[in-house]
Design an enzyme around this catalytic site. Structure first.
Site, PDB file in Angstrom:
ATOM      1  N   ARG A  38       0.820  -1.218   0.000  1.00  0.00           N
ATOM      2  CA  ARG A  38       0.000   0.000   0.000  1.00  0.00           C
ATOM      3  C   ARG A  38       0.850   1.263   0.000  1.00  0.00           C
ATOM      4  O   ARG A  38       0.446   2.279  -0.548  1.00  0.00           O
ATOM      5  CB  ARG A  38      -0.942  -0.011   1.195  1.00  0.00           C
ATOM      6  CG  ARG A  38      -2.052  -1.031   0.983  1.00  0.00           C
ATOM      7  CD  ARG A  38      -2.992  -1.110   2.137  1.00  0.00           C
ATOM      8  NE  ARG A  38      -4.153  -1.891   1.722  1.00  0.00           N
ATOM      9  CZ  ARG A  38      -5.065  -2.381   2.549  1.00  0.00           C
ATOM     10  NH1 ARG A  38      -4.964  -2.147   3.841  1.00  0.00           N
ATOM     11  NH2 ARG A  38      -6.084  -3.075   2.096  1.00  0.00           N
ATOM     12  N   LYS A 199     -21.703 -15.617   0.712  1.00  0.00           N
ATOM     13  CA  LYS A 199     -23.145 -15.517   0.979  1.00  0.00           C
ATOM     14  C   LYS A 199     -23.873 -14.546   0.064  1.00  0.00           C
ATOM     15  O   LYS A 199     -23.362 -13.481  -0.257  1.00  0.00           O
ATOM     16  CB  LYS A 199     -23.355 -15.056   2.421  1.00  0.00           C
ATOM     17  CG  LYS A 199     -23.000 -16.142   3.420  1.00  0.00           C
ATOM     18  CD  LYS A 199     -23.530 -15.829   4.793  1.00  0.00           C
ATOM     19  CE  LYS A 199     -22.724 -14.741   5.424  1.00  0.00           C
ATOM     20  NZ  LYS A 199     -23.109 -14.238   6.672  1.00  0.00           N
ATOM     21  N   GLY A 356     -11.863  -8.275  -1.559  1.00  0.00           N
ATOM     22  CA  GLY A 356     -10.603  -8.643  -0.925  1.00  0.00           C
ATOM     23  C   GLY A 356     -10.138 -10.036  -1.285  1.00  0.00           C
ATOM     24  O   GLY A 356      -8.986 -10.232  -1.692  1.00  0.00           O
ATOM     25  N   GLY A 379     -14.320  -3.296   0.502  1.00  0.00           N
ATOM     26  CA  GLY A 379     -15.629  -2.722   0.828  1.00  0.00           C
ATOM     27  C   GLY A 379     -16.001  -1.583  -0.110  1.00  0.00           C
ATOM     28  O   GLY A 379     -17.147  -1.484  -0.568  1.00  0.00           O
TER      29      GLY A 379
END
Ligand code: ADP
Ligand code: MG
Length: 399
Positions: A38, A199, A356, A379
């Protein structure tokens, strides 16, 4: 949301104090950085600012400090690594927007770089506290947001500060918004989306939004079994969101009404139990999607499905992929995920991977450099695909 945002190249930065929000939320172990990816990713924007004579004030959060200062979550390690990478000293302030930060910011010369302490040491950060936003803004003349991974949060350092300063994006956000924004607003067709992961409920709104945009929607991974159940198949002990069966039926109807091709697994790799440990040995066999034995669970897509999904992906001009096709952490159950990653890597299309675990899978499996764009925010990229407005991007000036 307008995806056409001003970047560092569209404003004059020379001699200005520029507050640049980065994503320095790096993994550490025993006080050492275990991956500096990062930090490296932030270099193009930082170097641009330095080379153009800006006085650079970097900030970021790291981890989730609960009660103010926590030495284990200090950005000091980042300042050190960044100094090495830049070949120039990065001064570290002892606070976030207090006296020490003010003093160091005032002393900065053109082209110099400093780093504020972990923004979440201030309780106001995650509450988007106006006083903290103002204090951060007072340090600088211009705000640059380059932290895509935090752009879905309305925090002081990601959005609040832009109420007081002209705000533009850095190269990382420009790339995310450019590629993903284009895919969602004006894709080259056929546009194929591939969704997987554990899910249905995690990605309800993504499924719903993508059905408005794509020509083909492919569903694999754990979420596929709820769709198979909605078709009336028994799914044994596979992952099943009982409460979402009706929703899946609705989505299948919506796809039909919109003329979107919805592809579900036609065969599946099953086992008697979930692997424990997750990468441990496991005995599997492949069955048709409508013939899952009652005492078995589906843990990957089967060979015929791999071919079906790969062919659909290869025929596309734009592909968005989020979520692995199976329990890819286990080599025996990674074939579906590998097949999809391979299809994207071989394709001439614009290929975008978000999420991710899917991004990690692409990297672990060695396909990363053949994908057009791997999103840096799990996210944030999901919310992007949902069609939501991201506060850290909405607050930037339009071109
Ligand atoms: P991403 O982070 O890419 O958005 P998710 O977090 O939604 O993806 O899902 C990733 C997880 O889904 C992985 O840990 C993987 O093992 C799990 N998974 C995929 N297929 C299945 C399956 N058939 N049964 C149970 N878990 C699965
Ligand atoms: Mg995940």
């Amino acid at each position: 949301m307008n995806y056409n945002k001003k970047s560092v190249e569209d404003v004059d930065v020379r001699g200005k104090r520029v507050l640049c929000r980065c994503d320095f939320n790096v993994p550490t172990k025993e006080g050492k950085i275990t991956s500096d990816k990062r930090i490296v990713a932030a270099l193009p924007t930082i170097n641009y600012l330095r080379e153009h004579g800006a006085r650079v004030i970097l900030c970021s959060h790291m981890g989730k400090p609960k009660n103010g200062f926590d030495p284990a979550l200090s950005l000091q390690v980042v300042a050190q690594r960044l100094s090495e990478l830049l070949g120039a000293e990065v001064k570290m302030s002892k606070d976030v927007a207090g006296e020490d930060s003010k003093r160091l910011a005032a002393e900065l010369k053109d082209g110099e770089v400093m780093l504020l302490e972990n923004t979440r040491f201030e309780k106001g950060e995650t509450k988007n506290d106006p006083a903290l936003s103002k204090a951060l803004a007072d340090l600088a003349d211009l705000f640059v947001n380059d932290a895509f991974g935090s752009a879905h949060r309305a925090h002081s350092s990601t959005a609040g500060v832009a109420e007081h300063l002209p705000a533009v994006c850095g190269y990382l956000i420009a790339k995310e918004v450019g590629i993903m924004g284009k895919a969602l607003a004006d894709p080259e067709r056929p546009f194929v989306a591939i969704l997987g992961g554990a899910k249905v409920s995690d990605k309800l709104n993504v499924i719903n939004n993508l059905l408005e945009k794509v020509d083909t929607l492919i569903i694999g991974g754990g979420m596929a079994y709820t769709f198979l159940a909605a078709k009336g198949y028994s799914v044994g002990s596979s992952l099943l969101d009982n409460e979402k069966i009706d929703y899946c039926r609705e989505m299948m109807q919506k796809a039909e009404q919109k003329g979107v091709k919805l592809l579900l697994p036609i065969d599946t790799v099953v086992a008697k139990a979930f692997p424990d440990p997750i990468d441990g040995p496991i005995e599997v066999h492949t069955v048709a999607a409508d013939a899952i034995p009652a005492d078995c669970m589906g843990l990957d897509i089967g060979e015929k499905t791999r071919e079906l999904f790969a062919a659909a992906a290869k025929s596309a001009k734009t592909v968005v992929w989020n979520g692995p096709m199976g329990v890819f952490e286990n080599p025996v159950l990674a074939k579906g995920t590998i097949a999809v990653a391979q299809a994207l890597a071989d394709s001439e299309a614009v290929t975008i991977v978000g999420g991710g675990d899917s991004a990690a899978a692409c990297e672990q499996l060695g396909f990363a450099d053949r994908i057009t764009h791997i999103s840096t925010g799990g996210g944030a990229s999901l919310e992007f695909l949902e069609g939501l407005e991201l506060p850290g991007i909405a607050c930037l000036q339009d071109k």
